[in-house]
Design a protein around this motif. Structure first.
Motif, PDB file in Angstrom:
ATOM      1  N   GLY A 120       0.819  -1.208   0.000  1.00 18.50           N
ATOM      2  CA  GLY A 120       0.000   0.000   0.000  1.00 18.50           C
ATOM      3  C   GLY A 120       0.853   1.258   0.000  1.00 18.50           C
ATOM      4  O   GLY A 120       1.949   1.293  -0.557  1.00 18.50           O
ATOM      5  N   PHE A 121       0.353   2.318   0.650  1.00 15.93           N
ATOM      6  CA  PHE A 121       1.063   3.588   0.729  1.00 15.93           C
ATOM      7  C   PHE A 121       1.946   3.611   1.975  1.00 15.93           C
ATOM      8  O   PHE A 121       1.571   3.077   3.019  1.00 15.93           O
ATOM      9  CB  PHE A 121       0.077   4.766   0.800  1.00 15.93           C
ATOM     10  N   ASP A 122       3.100   4.263   1.872  1.00 14.29           N
ATOM     11  CA  ASP A 122       3.988   4.403   3.023  1.00 14.29           C
ATOM     12  C   ASP A 122       3.258   5.086   4.177  1.00 14.29           C
ATOM     13  O   ASP A 122       2.626   6.136   3.998  1.00 14.29           O
ATOM     14  CB  ASP A 122       5.222   5.237   2.652  1.00 14.29           C
ATOM     15  N   GLY A 123       3.323   4.464   5.347  1.00 16.17           N
ATOM     16  CA  GLY A 123       2.723   5.061   6.531  1.00 16.17           C
ATOM     17  C   GLY A 123       1.219   4.916   6.631  1.00 16.17           C
ATOM     18  O   GLY A 123       0.596   5.451   7.553  1.00 16.17           O
ATOM     19  N   GLU A 124       0.620   4.186   5.687  1.00  8.54           N
ATOM     20  CA  GLU A 124      -0.831   3.990   5.693  1.00  8.54           C
ATOM     21  C   GLU A 124      -1.128   2.502   5.839  1.00  8.54           C
ATOM     22  O   GLU A 124      -0.347   1.655   5.399  1.00  8.54           O
ATOM     23  CB  GLU A 124      -1.450   4.486   4.385  1.00  8.54           C
ATOM     24  N   PRO A 125      -2.276   2.145   6.418  1.00 10.88           N
ATOM     25  CA  PRO A 125      -2.645   0.731   6.467  1.00 10.88           C
ATOM     26  C   PRO A 125      -2.950   0.214   5.067  1.00 10.88           C
ATOM     27  O   PRO A 125      -3.665   0.871   4.300  1.00 10.88           O
ATOM     28  CB  PRO A 125      -3.894   0.715   7.359  1.00 10.88           C
ATOM     29  N   SER A 126      -2.381  -0.928   4.714  1.00  9.51           N
ATOM     30  CA  SER A 126      -2.701  -1.542   3.430  1.00  9.51           C
ATOM     31  C   SER A 126      -4.092  -2.165   3.513  1.00  9.51           C
ATOM     32  O   SER A 126      -4.673  -2.288   4.598  1.00  9.51           O
ATOM     33  CB  SER A 126      -1.669  -2.605   3.089  1.00  9.51           C
ATOM     34  N   PHE A 127      -4.621  -2.570   2.356  1.00 12.55           N
ATOM     35  CA  PHE A 127      -5.913  -3.249   2.370  1.00 12.55           C
ATOM     36  C   PHE A 127      -5.867  -4.486   3.254  1.00 12.55           C
ATOM     37  O   PHE A 127      -6.821  -4.789   3.974  1.00 12.55           O
ATOM     38  CB  PHE A 127      -6.315  -3.636   0.945  1.00 12.55           C
ATOM     39  N   LEU A 128      -4.749  -5.196   3.206  1.00 11.95           N
ATOM     40  CA  LEU A 128      -4.603  -6.393   4.035  1.00 11.95           C
ATOM     41  C   LEU A 128      -4.593  -6.033   5.521  1.00 11.95           C
ATOM     42  O   LEU A 128      -5.238  -6.700   6.342  1.00 11.95           O
ATOM     43  CB  LEU A 128      -3.323  -7.144   3.663  1.00 11.95           C
ATOM     44  N   ASP A 129      -3.889  -4.957   5.866  1.00  7.98           N
ATOM     45  CA  ASP A 129      -3.874  -4.493   7.253  1.00  7.98           C
ATOM     46  C   ASP A 129      -5.286  -4.132   7.711  1.00  7.98           C
ATOM     47  O   ASP A 129      -5.693  -4.467   8.833  1.00  7.98           O
ATOM     48  CB  ASP A 129      -2.970  -3.268   7.411  1.00  7.98           C
ATOM     49  N   MET A 130      -6.008  -3.436   6.848  1.00  3.37           N
ATOM     50  CA  MET A 130      -7.375  -3.038   7.190  1.00  3.37           C
ATOM     51  C   MET A 130      -8.252  -4.262   7.415  1.00  3.37           C
ATOM     52  O   MET A 130      -9.028  -4.315   8.373  1.00  3.37           O
ATOM     53  CB  MET A 130      -7.949  -2.151   6.082  1.00  3.37           C
ATOM     54  N   ALA A 131      -8.127  -5.254   6.539  1.00  2.00           N
ATOM     55  CA  ALA A 131      -8.955  -6.449   6.645  1.00  2.00           C
ATOM     56  C   ALA A 131      -8.687  -7.215   7.927  1.00  2.00           C
ATOM     57  O   ALA A 131      -9.577  -7.870   8.470  1.00  2.00           O
ATOM     58  CB  ALA A 131      -8.734  -7.351   5.435  1.00  2.00           C
ATOM     59  N   SER A 176     -14.643  -2.586  14.443  1.00  2.00           N
ATOM     60  CA  SER A 176     -14.691  -1.163  14.782  1.00  2.00           C
ATOM     61  C   SER A 176     -13.525  -0.400  14.169  1.00  2.00           C
ATOM     62  O   SER A 176     -13.690   0.747  13.719  1.00  2.00           O
ATOM     63  CB  SER A 176     -14.698  -0.983  16.305  1.00  2.00           C
ATOM     64  N   GLU A 177     -12.363  -1.011  14.123  1.00  2.00           N
ATOM     65  CA  GLU A 177     -11.193  -0.358  13.526  1.00  2.00           C
ATOM     66  C   GLU A 177     -11.387  -0.175  12.020  1.00  2.00           C
ATOM     67  O   GLU A 177     -11.078   0.897  11.471  1.00  2.00           O
ATOM     68  CB  GLU A 177      -9.933  -1.181  13.804  1.00  2.00           C
ATOM     69  N   LEU A 178     -11.884  -1.196  11.361  1.00  2.00           N
ATOM     70  CA  LEU A 178     -12.118  -1.121   9.926  1.00  2.00           C
ATOM     71  C   LEU A 178     -13.178  -0.073   9.610  1.00  2.00           C
ATOM     72  O   LEU A 178     -13.031   0.737   8.688  1.00  2.00           O
ATOM     73  CB  LEU A 178     -12.537  -2.486   9.395  1.00  2.00           C
ATOM     74  N   ASP A 179     -14.239  -0.066  10.394  1.00  2.00           N
ATOM     75  CA  ASP A 179     -15.302   0.922  10.198  1.00  2.00           C
ATOM     76  C   ASP A 179     -14.768   2.339  10.388  1.00  2.00           C
ATOM     77  O   ASP A 179     -15.076   3.245   9.604  1.00  2.00           O
ATOM     78  CB  ASP A 179     -16.446   0.652  11.174  1.00  2.00           C
ATOM     79  N   ALA A 180     -13.949   2.546  11.415  1.00  2.00           N
ATOM     80  CA  ALA A 180     -13.404   3.872  11.700  1.00  2.00           C
ATOM     81  C   ALA A 180     -12.465   4.330  10.590  1.00  2.00           C
ATOM     82  O   ALA A 180     -12.452   5.519  10.229  1.00  2.00           O
ATOM     83  CB  ALA A 180     -12.684   3.868  13.045  1.00  2.00           C
ATOM     84  N   THR A 181     -11.687   3.424  10.048  1.00  2.00           N
ATOM     85  CA  THR A 181     -10.773   3.784   8.961  1.00  2.00           C
ATOM     86  C   THR A 181     -11.534   4.258   7.735  1.00  2.00           C
ATOM     87  O   THR A 181     -11.234   5.307   7.154  1.00  2.00           O
ATOM     88  CB  THR A 181      -9.880   2.585   8.591  1.00  2.00           C
ATOM     89  N   TYR A 193     -11.905   8.060   5.821  1.00  2.00           N
ATOM     90  CA  TYR A 193     -11.754   8.345   4.393  1.00  2.00           C
ATOM     91  C   TYR A 193     -12.980   9.087   3.854  1.00  2.00           C
ATOM     92  O   TYR A 193     -12.864  10.000   3.029  1.00  2.00           O
ATOM     93  CB  TYR A 193     -11.566   7.042   3.611  1.00  2.00           C
ATOM     94  N   GLN A 194     -14.166   8.697   4.331  1.00  2.00           N
ATOM     95  CA  GLN A 194     -15.403   9.314   3.846  1.00  2.00           C
ATOM     96  C   GLN A 194     -15.508  10.789   4.205  1.00  2.00           C
ATOM     97  O   GLN A 194     -16.239  11.536   3.540  1.00  2.00           O
ATOM     98  CB  GLN A 194     -16.613   8.563   4.405  1.00  2.00           C
ATOM     99  N   ASP A 195     -14.791  11.228   5.247  1.00  2.00           N
ATOM    100  CA  ASP A 195     -14.869  12.632   5.672  1.00  2.00           C
ATOM    101  C   ASP A 195     -14.528  13.587   4.534  1.00  2.00           C
ATOM    102  O   ASP A 195     -15.037  14.719   4.488  1.00  2.00           O
ATOM    103  CB  ASP A 195     -13.930  12.889   6.852  1.00  2.00           C
TER     104      ASP A 195
END
Length: 259
Positions: free
Chosen positions: A75-86, A91-96, A100-102
């Motif tokens: 993914g992007f440096d310093g950001e959670p990858s899709f795999l990290d998000m999954a 609650s963590e996935l929803d918050a992430t 983004y939706q903001d």
């Protein structure tokens, strides 16, 4: 006056009009979490005196969608990858995703009217960003597409609600599931675009629309926008009552009977 210029996003303000510009044309204004944070920050920085916000993009494309780097394992440096998000909790996935939706939510605030000036490709997240705005003025080369399902994903950046509202459930489903391009002529015919003009006339058409919006009484525009935005969630009788209440506020204000 420039209030923000970072991560592919620039915010400038000229009196009552703010302009948000996607300014990474070398990457066709591809989107990333950093860009989304900058867009959300831009919304917080828009002064209260602003009445119209124009969203535009430099280069040949409005936005080609999510940067392909997002689909790599790292993914992007310093950001959670899709795999990290999954792998995160619900609650963590929803918050992430909510974070983004903001970037896509503030454009419909009742105190502003937002206009997307769209040229070239508006794909995926780019399509959803255009949908985040109240109005869309398109160059005749504009092409919209939702490509999320081809990647095994869904449109999750607030685009589904306005799309259904603009073109109806059946057409919205077909556009999203097939991932096909909606060209400017169809966009105007189906209500997705308010206006289509030759590319050379795009900036001028947006300026003319902004001037027309600014000619109306600000408080009346705010009340009208709130009425129209809420109409889909109200019954006919509830909408009648909302209209009466809004008109009562306007009449009292015009008579000087409000605090």
């Amino acid at each position: 006056m420039t209030l923000l210029d970072k991560d592919g996003v620039q915010l400038t303000v000229d009196d009552t009009v703010a302009t948000v510009t996607l300014n990474n044309p070398a990457k066709r204004n591809a989107q990333s979490p950093a860009l989304w944070r900058a867009l959300a920050e831009a919304g917080k920085l828009v002064p209260g005196t602003v009445r119209v916000v124009v969203l535009r993009a430099e280069g040949k494309s409005f936005s080609a969608g999510l940067d392909r780097q997002a689909f790599t394992p790292e993914g992007f440096d310093g950001e959670p990858s899709f795999l990290d998000m999954a792998r995160g909790s619900d609650s963590e996935l929803d918050a992430t995703i909510a974070g983004y939706q903001d970037a896509f939510t503030w454009w419909r605030r009742n105190d502003i009217v937002s206009i997307a000036a769209v040229q070239g490709h508006a794909v995926g997240a780019g399509f959803q960003l255009a949908l985040a705005c109240d109005l869309r003025v398109c160059a005749d080369d504009a092409q919209f597409a939702m490509r999320e399902t081809s990647l095994g994903l869904v449109p999750d950046l607030t685009g589904t609600h306005p799309l259904v509202g603009l073109v109806g459930y059946a057409r919205a489903l077909e556009i999203c599931v097939t991932g096909r391009f909606v060209h400017a002529e169809e966009a105007e015919r189906t209500g997705l675009a308010n206006l289509v003009v030759p590319g050379a006339e795009l900036d001028g058409a947006v300026q003319d629309l902004a001037a027309a919006l600014l000619a109306a009484d600000r408080d009346a525009v705010i009340e009208t926008k709130a009425l129209l935005r809420g109409a889909v969630d109200r019954t006919y009788e509830e909408q009648r009552a909302a209209e009466r209440a809004a008109q009562a506020r306007r009449l009292r204000a015009l008579a000087g009977l409000t605090d």
